[in-house]
Design a protein around this motif. Structure first.
Motif, PDB file in Angstrom:
ATOM      1  N   VAL A  34       0.863  -1.176   0.000  1.00 15.92           N
ATOM      2  CA  VAL A  34       0.000   0.000   0.000  1.00 15.92           C
ATOM      3  C   VAL A  34       0.899   1.226   0.000  1.00 15.92           C
ATOM      4  O   VAL A  34       1.870   1.298   0.757  1.00 15.92           O
ATOM      5  N   ASP A  35       0.581   2.193  -0.873  1.00 16.10           N
ATOM      6  CA  ASP A  35       1.349   3.438  -0.974  1.00 16.10           C
ATOM      7  C   ASP A  35       0.360   4.597  -0.873  1.00 16.10           C
ATOM      8  O   ASP A  35      -0.641   4.625  -1.585  1.00 16.10           O
ATOM      9  N   TYR A  36       0.633   5.536   0.026  1.00 18.20           N
ATOM     10  CA  TYR A  36      -0.262   6.681   0.238  1.00 18.20           C
ATOM     11  C   TYR A  36       0.517   7.976   0.062  1.00 18.20           C
ATOM     12  O   TYR A  36       1.545   8.193   0.711  1.00 18.20           O
ATOM     13  N   GLY A  48       4.334  -6.089   2.528  1.00 22.07           N
ATOM     14  CA  GLY A  48       4.543  -7.351   3.226  1.00 22.07           C
ATOM     15  C   GLY A  48       4.689  -8.490   2.235  1.00 22.07           C
ATOM     16  O   GLY A  48       4.058  -8.486   1.179  1.00 22.07           O
ATOM     17  N   MET A  49       5.545  -9.463   2.572  1.00 19.39           N
ATOM     18  CA  MET A  49       5.743 -10.655   1.741  1.00 19.39           C
ATOM     19  C   MET A  49       5.785 -11.883   2.638  1.00 19.39           C
ATOM     20  O   MET A  49       6.301 -11.818   3.752  1.00 19.39           O
ATOM     21  N   TYR A  50       5.269 -12.985   2.099  1.00 23.71           N
ATOM     22  CA  TYR A  50       5.344 -14.270   2.790  1.00 23.71           C
ATOM     23  C   TYR A  50       5.704 -15.320   1.754  1.00 23.71           C
ATOM     24  O   TYR A  50       5.143 -15.336   0.652  1.00 23.71           O
ATOM     25  N   GLN A  51       6.657 -16.183   2.095  1.00 21.51           N
ATOM     26  CA  GLN A  51       7.072 -17.249   1.184  1.00 21.51           C
ATOM     27  C   GLN A  51       7.052 -18.587   1.910  1.00 21.51           C
ATOM     28  O   GLN A  51       7.476 -18.683   3.058  1.00 21.51           O
ATOM     29  N   ARG A  82       8.000  -4.266   5.285  1.00 25.20           N
ATOM     30  CA  ARG A  82       8.823  -3.062   5.084  1.00 25.20           C
ATOM     31  C   ARG A  82       7.902  -1.849   5.179  1.00 25.20           C
ATOM     32  O   ARG A  82       6.860  -1.799   4.540  1.00 25.20           O
ATOM     33  N   ILE A  83       8.309  -0.871   5.989  1.00 19.52           N
ATOM     34  CA  ILE A  83       7.556   0.379   6.171  1.00 19.52           C
ATOM     35  C   ILE A  83       8.512   1.512   5.847  1.00 19.52           C
ATOM     36  O   ILE A  83       9.666   1.494   6.269  1.00 19.52           O
ATOM     37  N   GLY A  84       8.041   2.504   5.091  1.00 21.08           N
ATOM     38  CA  GLY A  84       8.943   3.583   4.749  1.00 21.08           C
ATOM     39  C   GLY A  84       8.237   4.861   4.361  1.00 21.08           C
ATOM     40  O   GLY A  84       7.029   4.898   4.123  1.00 21.08           O
TER      41      GLY A  84
END
Length: 89
Positions: A34-36, A48-51, A82-84
């Motif tokens: 999500v990008d705001y 977020g990623m899950y493998q 990841r948050i940025g």
């Protein structure tokens, strides 16, 4: 902006094919982001990623999850968030 992805990879195991068995590792990866926009040049994002890995890797051992740019997991699953904040000059 919202984005989502699903990746599937199936690899062959060299050691399994030597013994006449079909083998290899299978990887399932899910990503969501999500990008705001705070302004024209500044935005914040969360990704977020899950493998999940299964099967036998190319060395003949149990497959381990390994998300790109992150240290590979000791198990068959791995997650990362990841948050940025970004500002363009």
């Amino acid at each position: 902006m919202i984005g989502a992805a699903y990746d599937y990879m199936k690899g062959s195991s060299i050691s399994s094919t030597k013994h006449g068995r079909l083998g290899g590792a299978t990887y399932h990866q899910v990503s969501l982001g999500v990008d705001y926009s705070l302004s024209k040049r500044t935005d914040v994002y969360v990704m977020g990623m899950y493998q999940h890995a299964s099967g036998t890797d190319s060395t003949g051992g149990e497959a381990h999850a390994a998300i790109y740019t992150i240290t590979p997991s000791d198990s068959n699953h791995q997650g990362v968030v990841r948050i940025g904040m970004r500002h363009r000059f």
